[in-house]
Design a protein around this motif. Structure first.
Motif, PDB file in Angstrom:
ATOM      1  N   CYS A 118       1.645  -8.198  15.536  1.00 18.42           N
ATOM      2  CA  CYS A 118       0.468  -7.608  14.874  1.00 18.42           C
ATOM      3  C   CYS A 118       0.595  -6.090  14.802  1.00 18.42           C
ATOM      4  O   CYS A 118       0.276  -5.493  13.770  1.00 18.42           O
ATOM      5  CB  CYS A 118      -0.805  -7.984  15.615  1.00 18.42           C
ATOM      6  SG  CYS A 118      -1.322  -9.683  15.330  1.00 18.42           S
ATOM      7  N   ASP A 119       1.059  -5.486  15.893  1.00 21.97           N
ATOM      8  CA  ASP A 119       1.254  -4.035  15.885  1.00 21.97           C
ATOM      9  C   ASP A 119       2.261  -3.641  14.808  1.00 21.97           C
ATOM     10  O   ASP A 119       2.067  -2.656  14.088  1.00 21.97           O
ATOM     11  CB  ASP A 119       1.746  -3.548  17.252  1.00 21.97           C
ATOM     12  CG  ASP A 119       0.658  -3.575  18.305  1.00 21.97           C
ATOM     13  OD1 ASP A 119      -0.530  -3.697  17.935  1.00 21.97           O
ATOM     14  OD2 ASP A 119       0.992  -3.478  19.508  1.00 21.97           O
ATOM     15  N   PHE A 120       3.334  -4.426  14.687  1.00 25.43           N
ATOM     16  CA  PHE A 120       4.343  -4.145  13.663  1.00 25.43           C
ATOM     17  C   PHE A 120       3.733  -4.243  12.279  1.00 25.43           C
ATOM     18  O   PHE A 120       3.926  -3.371  11.433  1.00 25.43           O
ATOM     19  CB  PHE A 120       5.521  -5.122  13.812  1.00 25.43           C
ATOM     20  CG  PHE A 120       6.549  -4.984  12.740  1.00 25.43           C
ATOM     21  CD1 PHE A 120       7.489  -3.964  12.793  1.00 25.43           C
ATOM     22  CD2 PHE A 120       6.579  -5.858  11.654  1.00 25.43           C
ATOM     23  CE1 PHE A 120       8.443  -3.830  11.796  1.00 25.43           C
ATOM     24  CE2 PHE A 120       7.519  -5.722  10.665  1.00 25.43           C
ATOM     25  CZ  PHE A 120       8.461  -4.709  10.720  1.00 25.43           C
ATOM     26  N   LEU A 121       2.972  -5.320  12.042  1.00 20.98           N
ATOM     27  CA  LEU A 121       2.356  -5.501  10.720  1.00 20.98           C
ATOM     28  C   LEU A 121       1.349  -4.400  10.407  1.00 20.98           C
ATOM     29  O   LEU A 121       1.305  -3.895   9.280  1.00 20.98           O
ATOM     30  CB  LEU A 121       1.682  -6.869  10.634  1.00 20.98           C
ATOM     31  CG  LEU A 121       2.609  -8.079  10.601  1.00 20.98           C
ATOM     32  CD1 LEU A 121       1.794  -9.363  10.662  1.00 20.98           C
ATOM     33  CD2 LEU A 121       3.494  -8.058   9.371  1.00 20.98           C
ATOM     34  N   PHE A 152       1.514  -1.660   7.319  1.00 24.18           N
ATOM     35  CA  PHE A 152       0.564  -2.052   6.290  1.00 24.18           C
ATOM     36  C   PHE A 152       0.400  -0.974   5.219  1.00 24.18           C
ATOM     37  O   PHE A 152       0.448  -1.258   4.015  1.00 24.18           O
ATOM     38  CB  PHE A 152      -0.794  -2.377   6.922  1.00 24.18           C
ATOM     39  CG  PHE A 152      -1.850  -2.720   5.915  1.00 24.18           C
ATOM     40  CD1 PHE A 152      -1.841  -3.952   5.282  1.00 24.18           C
ATOM     41  CD2 PHE A 152      -2.843  -1.806   5.587  1.00 24.18           C
ATOM     42  CE1 PHE A 152      -2.807  -4.270   4.353  1.00 24.18           C
ATOM     43  CE2 PHE A 152      -3.801  -2.121   4.638  1.00 24.18           C
ATOM     44  CZ  PHE A 152      -3.790  -3.355   4.029  1.00 24.18           C
ATOM     45  N   LYS A 153       0.231   0.246   5.633  1.00 30.10           N
ATOM     46  CA  LYS A 153       0.004   1.336   4.678  1.00 30.10           C
ATOM     47  C   LYS A 153       1.221   1.514   3.772  1.00 30.10           C
ATOM     48  O   LYS A 153       1.072   1.652   2.552  1.00 30.10           O
ATOM     49  CB  LYS A 153      -0.304   2.633   5.433  1.00 30.10           C
ATOM     50  CG  LYS A 153      -0.735   3.757   4.559  1.00 30.10           C
ATOM     51  CD  LYS A 153      -1.157   4.962   5.374  1.00 30.10           C
ATOM     52  CE  LYS A 153      -1.642   6.071   4.489  1.00 30.10           C
ATOM     53  NZ  LYS A 153      -2.034   7.254   5.238  1.00 30.10           N
ATOM     54  N   ILE A 154       2.399   1.456   4.369  1.00 28.62           N
ATOM     55  CA  ILE A 154       3.625   1.618   3.575  1.00 28.62           C
ATOM     56  C   ILE A 154       3.751   0.463   2.576  1.00 28.62           C
ATOM     57  O   ILE A 154       4.054   0.675   1.394  1.00 28.62           O
ATOM     58  CB  ILE A 154       4.860   1.665   4.507  1.00 28.62           C
ATOM     59  CG1 ILE A 154       4.800   2.903   5.394  1.00 28.62           C
ATOM     60  CG2 ILE A 154       6.154   1.625   3.722  1.00 28.62           C
ATOM     61  CD1 ILE A 154       5.823   2.899   6.522  1.00 28.62           C
ATOM     62  N   ARG A 155       3.503  -0.765   3.055  1.00 33.64           N
ATOM     63  CA  ARG A 155       3.614  -1.933   2.185  1.00 33.64           C
ATOM     64  C   ARG A 155       2.574  -1.863   1.054  1.00 33.64           C
ATOM     65  O   ARG A 155       2.850  -2.241  -0.098  1.00 33.64           O
ATOM     66  CB  ARG A 155       3.439  -3.207   2.990  1.00 33.64           C
ATOM     67  CG  ARG A 155       4.619  -3.460   3.901  1.00 33.64           C
ATOM     68  CD  ARG A 155       4.453  -4.674   4.767  1.00 33.64           C
ATOM     69  NE  ARG A 155       4.287  -5.876   3.962  1.00 33.64           N
ATOM     70  CZ  ARG A 155       3.576  -6.928   4.336  1.00 33.64           C
ATOM     71  NH1 ARG A 155       2.952  -6.909   5.495  1.00 33.64           N
ATOM     72  NH2 ARG A 155       3.477  -7.975   3.572  1.00 33.64           N
ATOM     73  N   ARG A 201       3.564  -1.885  -2.805  1.00 32.61           N
ATOM     74  CA  ARG A 201       3.013  -2.926  -3.666  1.00 32.61           C
ATOM     75  C   ARG A 201       2.323  -2.274  -4.881  1.00 32.61           C
ATOM     76  O   ARG A 201       2.456  -2.753  -6.013  1.00 32.61           O
ATOM     77  CB  ARG A 201       2.031  -3.791  -2.887  1.00 32.61           C
ATOM     78  CG  ARG A 201       1.708  -5.074  -3.616  1.00 32.61           C
ATOM     79  CD  ARG A 201       0.830  -6.027  -2.817  1.00 32.61           C
ATOM     80  NE  ARG A 201       1.357  -6.363  -1.506  1.00 32.61           N
ATOM     81  CZ  ARG A 201       0.790  -6.008  -0.356  1.00 32.61           C
ATOM     82  NH1 ARG A 201      -0.331  -5.340  -0.353  1.00 32.61           N
ATOM     83  NH2 ARG A 201       1.338  -6.340   0.786  1.00 32.61           N
ATOM     84  N   ALA A 202       1.571  -1.206  -4.619  1.00 31.63           N
ATOM     85  CA  ALA A 202       0.899  -0.509  -5.733  1.00 31.63           C
ATOM     86  C   ALA A 202       1.942   0.026  -6.718  1.00 31.63           C
ATOM     87  O   ALA A 202       1.759  -0.055  -7.937  1.00 31.63           O
ATOM     88  CB  ALA A 202       0.030   0.621  -5.201  1.00 31.63           C
ATOM     89  N   GLY A 203       3.059   0.534  -6.187  1.00 38.01           N
ATOM     90  CA  GLY A 203       4.128   1.023  -7.067  1.00 38.01           C
ATOM     91  C   GLY A 203       4.747  -0.105  -7.867  1.00 38.01           C
ATOM     92  O   GLY A 203       5.054   0.051  -9.062  1.00 38.01           O
ATOM     93  N   GLU A 204       4.950  -1.274  -7.238  1.00 39.62           N
ATOM     94  CA  GLU A 204       5.513  -2.429  -7.948  1.00 39.62           C
ATOM     95  C   GLU A 204       4.566  -2.906  -9.045  1.00 39.62           C
ATOM     96  O   GLU A 204       4.995  -3.242 -10.154  1.00 39.62           O
ATOM     97  CB  GLU A 204       5.790  -3.573  -6.977  1.00 39.62           C
ATOM     98  CG  GLU A 204       6.973  -3.347  -6.073  1.00 39.62           C
ATOM     99  CD  GLU A 204       7.166  -4.466  -5.068  1.00 39.62           C
ATOM    100  OE1 GLU A 204       6.472  -5.519  -5.175  1.00 39.62           O
ATOM    101  OE2 GLU A 204       8.005  -4.301  -4.163  1.00 39.62           O
ATOM    102  N   ILE A 205       3.273  -2.915  -8.753  1.00 38.03           N
ATOM    103  CA  ILE A 205       2.289  -3.330  -9.753  1.00 38.03           C
ATOM    104  C   ILE A 205       2.299  -2.365 -10.931  1.00 38.03           C
ATOM    105  O   ILE A 205       2.282  -2.777 -12.107  1.00 38.03           O
ATOM    106  CB  ILE A 205       0.882  -3.435  -9.119  1.00 38.03           C
ATOM    107  CG1 ILE A 205       0.843  -4.628  -8.153  1.00 38.03           C
ATOM    108  CG2 ILE A 205      -0.201  -3.575 -10.181  1.00 38.03           C
ATOM    109  CD1 ILE A 205      -0.428  -4.695  -7.315  1.00 38.03           C
TER     110      ILE A 205
END
Length: 128
Positions: free
Chosen positions: A92-95, A99-102, A106-110
């Protein structure tokens, strides 16, 4: 005749004393036998109580042994659960840390997909 009478009196007294002594001895023997019987009953009751207490003790020791085994298995189960909990916590700590980077990726991919779609639909490259 005075001496014979005196000896007869002594003999009668001795016979009477012997009878009294025999009666007292029989009574004492009866009391002794009663005491022995009562003591035997008390010993039997005591032995029965000891046997009963020993069986209760054996059952309690068996129960204690079972509970100790259960405790050991429960402790292992708790340790395994704690290990799993730590593993989940680290995941959970890893996720959360990524999260912010992902989200930004994701916004860039969209955005890239929208531009690709626009290009394929015939839009120009001017808005790029």
């Amino acid at each position: 005749t005075g001496i014979v009478e005196m000896i007869s009196n002594l003999q009668a007294m001795m016979d009477k004393e012997m009878q009294t002594t025999e009666i007292q001895e029989k009574q004492a023997q009866a009391e002794y036998e009663m005491t022995v019987k009562e003591s035997a009953k008390k010993r039997a009751a005591g032995a029965k109580a000891i046997a009963n207490l020993e069986s209760i003790k054996a059952m309690a020791e068996e129960q204690l042994h079972k509970l100790k085994k259960q405790r050991g298995s429960k402790e292992k189960e708790v340790e395994a659960t704690e290990g799993y909990k730590l593993q989940l916590h680290s995941e959970c700590d890893f996720l959360l840390s990524r999260f912010k980077i992902r989200r930004e990726l994701r916004a860039g991919e969209i955005d890239a997909l929208k531009r690709s779609k626009a290009v394929l639909s015939g839009a120009g490259y001017s808005f790029l």
